[in-house]
Design an enzyme around this catalytic site. Sequence first.
Site, short mmCIF file in Angstrom:
data_model
loop_
_atom_site.label_atom_id
_atom_site.label_comp_id
_atom_site.label_asym_id
_atom_site.label_seq_id
_atom_site.Cartn_x
_atom_site.Cartn_y
_atom_site.Cartn_z
CB CYS A 343 -55.59 51.74 103.97
SG CYS A 343 -55.40 51.54 102.18
CG HIS A 474 -51.05 49.75 105.09
ND1 HIS A 474 -52.17 49.31 105.75
CD2 HIS A 474 -51.44 49.97 103.80
CE1 HIS A 474 -53.19 49.23 104.91
NE2 HIS A 474 -52.77 49.63 103.72
#
Length: 537
Positions: A343, A474
Amino acid sequence: MYVGNFGKVKEHYMAKNIMIQGTMSGAGKSLLVAGLCRIFKQDGYKVAPFKSQNMALNSFITKEGLEMGRAQVVQAQAAGIEPSVRMNPILLKPMSDVGSQVIVNGEVRGNMSARDYFAYKKSLLPDIKKAYDSLAAENDIIVIEGAGSPAEINLKENDIVNMGMAELVDAPVLLVGDIDRGGVFAQLVGTVALLEPEERARVRGLVINKFRGDKTILDPGIEQLKQFCDIPVVGVTPYLKIDIEDEDSLSERLDSHKKEGIFDVAVIRLPHISNFTDFLVLEHDPRIGLRYVERSSQLGTPDLILLPGTKNTMDDLRWLRTSGMEAVIQKAHADGSILFGICGGYQMLGKRLSDPAHVEAGGELAGLGFLPQQTVFTKEKTRTQVRGRIGQIQGALAGMTGCEIEGYEIHMGETTACAGADTAEKVCAGAEANGSKTDRSVPLQKLTVLTDELTGETKTDGAFTDNVYGTYVHGIFDAEGMVPALVRSLAARRGIDLDQIEGLSLAEYREKQFDLLAAALREHLDMEYIYRVVGEN
């Protein structure tokens, strides 16, 4: 074993409830809520957790693409149910010391200063009540978690998360104090003393948490505590060595600087680190020595460097630069360390970051320059669960090719390769002029092939080149085959012969930890009394 007899769900039935409040942040509320959820589940009840307002950087994306606090996800897992945004209708994600991103029912409402949010929060009561009532209609018991302390007298006006929440749903309260920090008797007596009479009447029991040693030493103090507060002490729970996710900066995990295990894996502890739960499965593998690094002198040349998610990518990128961490990461990679970003960490690995919409602080910034791509921040947040596989990758982690993965995306930026559009070429060229050192001619390939669970769309994600890998996913390491494949890759690179590589089932490990937590709480809490309190309301 005592089991309450207040009945099961029926038409028009609203769940019984109990609320856990603490004398301070970090008193152990989240873990006790998870443990009670598991106990009630074991005893045959439909149970759900609830926290009206959570402040955390660790968040989760539900199947509906909505964002909620990670702590309530863990509690839902303990209860054996699917996480729902109704369990955490308000999530505050700190952006700075004085402001947060406000997320309501899983959707971003905007950024607010602390003062503005304080004036605004009372308007969110209908959202809180609707979420709670929906859960209460489906369950036998709701276990509610407070936040911070109910005795913050400067914040009690318009409270929506402690005694205000308890009054809203008529919940009895257990008040928890942390003896490990010292002064637990003053914590509990002082908190009770600062409550209004009607609030004090809701406190049906006191819990002393995180005790180490011989409980009989506490007995004289407990007797006096009962006299001061006129409230029974319903348990003295020990300092539990239970491996269950904990929240944000309160986590002892982030203070781990030890190098243990065959392979040295370093997570860069960014100032605004978020979703460090991405790395818990790596902690569980004894062959991996996972450590968190916050000073450049601590890094060295690990086998793998992980750049985690962050709530403020550009600010943390500046920190990497000014702290000297960028220079030691560059050196470590040149000396053989693999880089892997998730991310915000993935965004940093590129050549340039641009924030024309002022999602963060605005402006442009040269990235670390490892991947020939750029990121432009947009006001629209991507929120979705994904499922797929690692593509045909090369380099040090080639052994992960084809591994099944699942996780979620949560970001406010679009990342594109430099090669292609003329504007992208110019932006990346500008990054090179500002000091990015990676050769833009190095081939850039996608890391994963994914299905968006929300839209059904098939897409590619992430990138890799020259032993640098990045993704928006994630939880990418959580799928059963990923850690064994990672270990194989690291072993092959080091020339280590591992005779047997066994996969780690994170789900099975987590279930065992919840059961251990429940067993410990049954031993040290007066569950018969707690069931009576739940049944009376």
